[in-house]
Motif scaffolding. Structure first.
Motif, PDB file in Angstrom:
ATOM      1  N   LEU A 243       0.832  -1.212   0.000  1.00 57.61           N
ATOM      2  CA  LEU A 243       0.000   0.000   0.000  1.00 57.61           C
ATOM      3  C   LEU A 243       0.861   1.253   0.000  1.00 57.61           C
ATOM      4  O   LEU A 243       0.522   2.250  -0.640  1.00 57.61           O
ATOM      5  N   ARG A 244       1.956   1.197   0.721  1.00 56.77           N
ATOM      6  CA  ARG A 244       2.845   2.356   0.782  1.00 56.77           C
ATOM      7  C   ARG A 244       3.295   2.764  -0.616  1.00 56.77           C
ATOM      8  O   ARG A 244       3.314   3.952  -0.957  1.00 56.77           O
ATOM      9  N   GLN A 245       3.645   1.791  -1.431  1.00 57.71           N
ATOM     10  CA  GLN A 245       4.054   2.098  -2.800  1.00 57.71           C
ATOM     11  C   GLN A 245       2.878   2.583  -3.635  1.00 57.71           C
ATOM     12  O   GLN A 245       3.029   3.472  -4.489  1.00 57.71           O
ATOM     13  N   LEU A 246       1.688   2.017  -3.382  1.00 53.83           N
ATOM     14  CA  LEU A 246       0.503   2.473  -4.115  1.00 53.83           C
ATOM     15  C   LEU A 246       0.238   3.943  -3.849  1.00 53.83           C
ATOM     16  O   LEU A 246      -0.030   4.718  -4.783  1.00 53.83           O
ATOM     17  N   TYR A 247       0.291   4.360  -2.591  1.00 56.98           N
ATOM     18  CA  TYR A 247       0.106   5.788  -2.287  1.00 56.98           C
ATOM     19  C   TYR A 247       1.145   6.632  -3.025  1.00 56.98           C
ATOM     20  O   TYR A 247       0.825   7.687  -3.594  1.00 56.98           O
ATOM     21  N   SER A 248       2.384   6.179  -3.000  1.00 52.25           N
ATOM     22  CA  SER A 248       3.461   6.947  -3.613  1.00 52.25           C
ATOM     23  C   SER A 248       3.269   7.081  -5.120  1.00 52.25           C
ATOM     24  O   SER A 248       3.536   8.146  -5.696  1.00 52.25           O
ATOM     25  N   ASP A 249       2.804   6.020  -5.770  1.00 52.72           N
ATOM     26  CA  ASP A 249       2.633   6.028  -7.219  1.00 52.72           C
ATOM     27  C   ASP A 249       1.398   6.812  -7.661  1.00 52.72           C
ATOM     28  O   ASP A 249       1.248   7.098  -8.857  1.00 52.72           O
ATOM     29  N   SER A 250       0.527   7.138  -6.724  1.00 51.40           N
ATOM     30  CA  SER A 250      -0.739   7.811  -7.043  1.00 51.40           C
ATOM     31  C   SER A 250      -0.618   9.318  -6.835  1.00 51.40           C
ATOM     32  O   SER A 250       0.119   9.780  -5.964  1.00 51.40           O
ATOM     33  N   ARG A 251      -1.360  10.075  -7.626  1.00 58.58           N
ATOM     34  CA  ARG A 251      -1.351  11.533  -7.480  1.00 58.58           C
ATOM     35  C   ARG A 251      -2.012  11.957  -6.159  1.00 58.58           C
ATOM     36  O   ARG A 251      -1.575  12.911  -5.521  1.00 58.58           O
ATOM     37  N   PHE A 252      -3.095  11.240  -5.798  1.00 58.03           N
ATOM     38  CA  PHE A 252      -3.798  11.537  -4.550  1.00 58.03           C
ATOM     39  C   PHE A 252      -4.726  10.369  -4.226  1.00 58.03           C
ATOM     40  O   PHE A 252      -4.906   9.444  -5.039  1.00 58.03           O
ATOM     41  N   LEU A 253      -5.287  10.420  -3.025  1.00 57.48           N
ATOM     42  CA  LEU A 253      -6.229   9.401  -2.559  1.00 57.48           C
ATOM     43  C   LEU A 253      -7.651   9.931  -2.675  1.00 57.48           C
ATOM     44  O   LEU A 253      -7.916  11.087  -2.337  1.00 57.48           O
ATOM     45  N   VAL A 254      -8.551   9.072  -3.120  1.00 59.58           N
ATOM     46  CA  VAL A 254      -9.979   9.375  -3.086  1.00 59.58           C
ATOM     47  C   VAL A 254     -10.618   8.480  -2.031  1.00 59.58           C
ATOM     48  O   VAL A 254     -10.413   7.263  -2.034  1.00 59.58           O
ATOM     49  N   MET A 255     -11.359   9.081  -1.112  1.00 59.92           N
ATOM     50  CA  MET A 255     -12.019   8.329  -0.038  1.00 59.92           C
ATOM     51  C   MET A 255     -13.535   8.505  -0.171  1.00 59.92           C
ATOM     52  O   MET A 255     -14.136   9.390   0.433  1.00 59.92           O
ATOM     53  N   PRO A 256     -14.191   7.653  -0.983  1.00 61.12           N
ATOM     54  CA  PRO A 256     -15.646   7.759  -1.146  1.00 61.12           C
ATOM     55  C   PRO A 256     -16.347   6.997  -0.019  1.00 61.12           C
ATOM     56  O   PRO A 256     -16.120   5.806   0.180  1.00 61.12           O
ATOM     57  N   LEU A 257     -17.200   7.669   0.727  1.00 63.86           N
ATOM     58  CA  LEU A 257     -17.831   7.072   1.892  1.00 63.86           C
ATOM     59  C   LEU A 257     -19.347   7.157   1.807  1.00 63.86           C
ATOM     60  O   LEU A 257     -19.906   8.108   1.258  1.00 63.86           O
ATOM     61  N   GLU A 258     -19.987   6.158   2.378  1.00 61.80           N
ATOM     62  CA  GLU A 258     -21.413   6.259   2.646  1.00 61.80           C
ATOM     63  C   GLU A 258     -21.614   7.272   3.780  1.00 61.80           C
ATOM     64  O   GLU A 258     -20.687   7.524   4.547  1.00 61.80           O
ATOM     65  N   PRO A 259     -22.800   7.861   3.904  1.00 63.88           N
ATOM     66  CA  PRO A 259     -23.033   8.790   5.030  1.00 63.88           C
ATOM     67  C   PRO A 259     -22.943   8.044   6.363  1.00 63.88           C
ATOM     68  O   PRO A 259     -23.794   7.228   6.692  1.00 63.88           O
ATOM     69  N   VAL A 260     -21.897   8.296   7.102  1.00 61.43           N
ATOM     70  CA  VAL A 260     -21.648   7.566   8.338  1.00 61.43           C
ATOM     71  C   VAL A 260     -21.380   8.545   9.475  1.00 61.43           C
ATOM     72  O   VAL A 260     -21.058   9.710   9.248  1.00 61.43           O
ATOM     73  N   GLU A 261     -21.492   8.031  10.710  1.00 61.35           N
ATOM     74  CA  GLU A 261     -21.359   8.863  11.904  1.00 61.35           C
ATOM     75  C   GLU A 261     -20.085   8.555  12.674  1.00 61.35           C
ATOM     76  O   GLU A 261     -19.991   8.870  13.857  1.00 61.35           O
ATOM     77  N   PHE A 262     -19.118   7.931  12.018  1.00 61.06           N
ATOM     78  CA  PHE A 262     -17.859   7.614  12.679  1.00 61.06           C
ATOM     79  C   PHE A 262     -16.731   7.785  11.677  1.00 61.06           C
ATOM     80  O   PHE A 262     -16.964   8.111  10.507  1.00 61.06           O
ATOM     81  N   GLN A 263     -15.496   7.537  12.147  1.00 63.36           N
ATOM     82  CA  GLN A 263     -14.323   7.855  11.343  1.00 63.36           C
ATOM     83  C   GLN A 263     -13.981   6.751  10.348  1.00 63.36           C
ATOM     84  O   GLN A 263     -12.845   6.278  10.295  1.00 63.36           O
ATOM     85  N   ALA A 264     -14.950   6.337   9.546  1.00 62.05           N
ATOM     86  CA  ALA A 264     -14.652   5.397   8.467  1.00 62.05           C
ATOM     87  C   ALA A 264     -13.597   6.011   7.548  1.00 62.05           C
ATOM     88  O   ALA A 264     -13.648   7.190   7.230  1.00 62.05           O
ATOM     89  N   GLY A 265     -12.635   5.193   7.150  1.00 63.14           N
ATOM     90  CA  GLY A 265     -11.620   5.657   6.214  1.00 63.14           C
ATOM     91  C   GLY A 265     -10.430   6.356   6.818  1.00 63.14           C
ATOM     92  O   GLY A 265      -9.485   6.714   6.105  1.00 63.14           O
ATOM     93  N   VAL A 266     -10.436   6.531   8.162  1.00 70.85           N
ATOM     94  CA  VAL A 266      -9.393   7.358   8.768  1.00 70.85           C
ATOM     95  C   VAL A 266      -8.001   6.760   8.606  1.00 70.85           C
ATOM     96  O   VAL A 266      -7.025   7.490   8.422  1.00 70.85           O
ATOM     97  N   THR A 267      -7.887   5.428   8.650  1.00 69.81           N
ATOM     98  CA  THR A 267      -6.566   4.811   8.533  1.00 69.81           C
ATOM     99  C   THR A 267      -5.939   5.127   7.180  1.00 69.81           C
ATOM    100  O   THR A 267      -4.791   5.579   7.097  1.00 69.81           O
ATOM    101  N   ALA A 268      -6.695   4.892   6.111  1.00 73.30           N
ATOM    102  CA  ALA A 268      -6.158   5.149   4.773  1.00 73.30           C
ATOM    103  C   ALA A 268      -5.900   6.632   4.552  1.00 73.30           C
ATOM    104  O   ALA A 268      -4.909   7.012   3.906  1.00 73.30           O
ATOM    105  N   ILE A 269      -6.772   7.489   5.068  1.00 69.31           N
ATOM    106  CA  ILE A 269      -6.570   8.934   4.922  1.00 69.31           C
ATOM    107  C   ILE A 269      -5.244   9.349   5.541  1.00 69.31           C
ATOM    108  O   ILE A 269      -4.437  10.070   4.924  1.00 69.31           O
ATOM    109  N   LEU A 270      -4.982   8.892   6.751  1.00 68.27           N
ATOM    110  CA  LEU A 270      -3.741   9.277   7.428  1.00 68.27           C
ATOM    111  C   LEU A 270      -2.519   8.642   6.768  1.00 68.27           C
ATOM    112  O   LEU A 270      -1.451   9.268   6.705  1.00 68.27           O
TER     113      LEU A 270
END
Length: 370
Positions: A243-270
């Motif tokens: 994953l580390r290399q995937l982030y590096s090779d990508s221009r940016f991250l897209v985090m598409p989420l359903e409407p949620v009330e908690f920190q879904a996606g926080v690990t990948a975002i950070l």
């Protein structure tokens, strides 16, 4: 008496420390917390070995997290504090403490992911187990407001802390970007991901899209399944190392989420921010505490493929802005959202909890003291 018992809702790999030492995976948050707390760790394996026939019954009845709660309960007189790594263990433990150990108990600190769901709310609505949870440690300010308003828990018992990433492992110098035939962007994870909206947004996009639809923690299904996959999209599983290399090779991250009330996606975002990557994130009630609009990334409305397409095309057409956002994200991680800051914050919360109860805790040793 030992000071702290720390739960791990899983089985700790026997070669974990070797994997970390050889750079194959990030540092584990529970190992860092245990070092800072001076804590003993209990996972499913230890619980199964020591919980006896009642523990085996509880596991058959409610699964390994109920077993883990029981194993903590049987050890309650050995510790000044029990630190549970989520409500899946913390709520049943609080119930056991409330109804079967009314006179003397350790302090109980519980990490909260999401309490605003009916099957968890019943523990507090009907059984009042909040009386046996001294700290609700939340990663989302939405959850903080919900807990304080619904159950009248004082705000000092519901401390907010940002989540964390091991920014020593997720560091740009360890995975330089490789050339790609076309611009590449990525999306990562499973928990409440709205990949159908992303797939509609990127049809015909002049860029390649890699969706890493996997997670070592989430039990959610892969929402790319049974969806038409555009030719420019690849769905694949990655190890944390890859994953580390995937982030590096990508221009940016897209985090598409359903409407949620908690920190879904926080690990990948950070992780992406630590790798100096901008983030486009769905603006949900629970996921508004990490990305800084216009500084480290962009927010888009939920379930709006046109708005998501516009944001993606904007950053692809303006790579300098994407780079600037990525560097700002890395600085934010280094200043307040890395694993070391996180461990110190939780150590301080633990120490304050022990101190306010009139106990006489031993000083908490931070990492730099060990």
């Amino acid at each position: 008496m030992n000071q702290v018992l720390l739960t791990v809702s899983g089985v700790i790999p026997p070669d974990l420390e070797q994997q970390i030492a050889t750079g194959k995976r990030p540092r584990a948050d529970y190992l860092e917390l245990a070092r800072h707390f001076g804590a003993d760790i209990i996972d499913y394996r230890v619980a199964r070995q020591t919980a006896g026939p009642i523990g085996r019954f509880f596991e058959r009845l409610g699964g390994p997290n109920l077993l883990l709660a029981w194993a903590c309960f049987t050890r309650r007189h050995r510790y000044q504090a029990i630190f549970t790594d989520g409500e899946q263990v913390g709520l049943p433990l609080a119930a056991l403490l409330k109804f079967f150990s009314p006179n003397r108990r350790p302090r109980h600190l519980m990490i909260v992911h999401i309490l605003s769901v009916p099957k968890k709310m019943v523990f507090l609505d009907r059984f009042g187990v909040q009386s046996h949870i001294d700290r609700f440690i939340v990663y989302s300010t939405w959850q903080q407001r919900f807990i304080t308003e619904r159950w009248g828990v004082p705000i000092q018992r519901v401390p907010f802390t940002p989540f964390m990433v091991d920014d020593q492992f997720f560091h740009p110098r360890l995975a330089p970007p490789r050339p790609t035939p076309r611009p590449q962007i990525c999306a990562v994870g499973l928990e409440r991901r709205d990949y159908p909206t992303l797939l509609r947004a990127v049809v015909g996009l002049e860029a390649d899209v890699v969706i890493a639809a996997a997670s070592p923690w989430s039990k959610q299904r892969d929402s790319t399944q049974n969806q038409p996959i555009p030719p420019n999209v690849r769905v694949q599983k990655f190890s944390q190392y890859d994953l580390r290399q995937l982030y590096s090779d990508s221009r940016f991250l897209v985090m598409p989420l359903e409407p949620v009330e908690f920190q879904a996606g926080v690990t990948a975002i950070l992780e992406a921010m630590a790798m100096e990557r901008a983030v486009i994130c769905t603006a949900t009630p629970g996921q508004t505490d990490i990305v800084v609009e216009g500084k480290t990334g962009l927010y888009v409305p939920p379930r709006d493929p046109a708005a998501l397409r516009t944001a993606i095309e904007h950053l692809l057409a303006d790579p300098e802005t994407a780079v600037r956002m990525g560097k700002a994200g890395r600085r934010l991680v280094e200043e307040s959202m890395n694993l070391d800051h996180y461990a110190v914050r939780l150590s301080n919360i633990l120490y304050e909890t022990l101190t306010e109860t009139g106990a006489e805790p031993q000083p908490i040793k931070h990492k730099e003291q060990l």
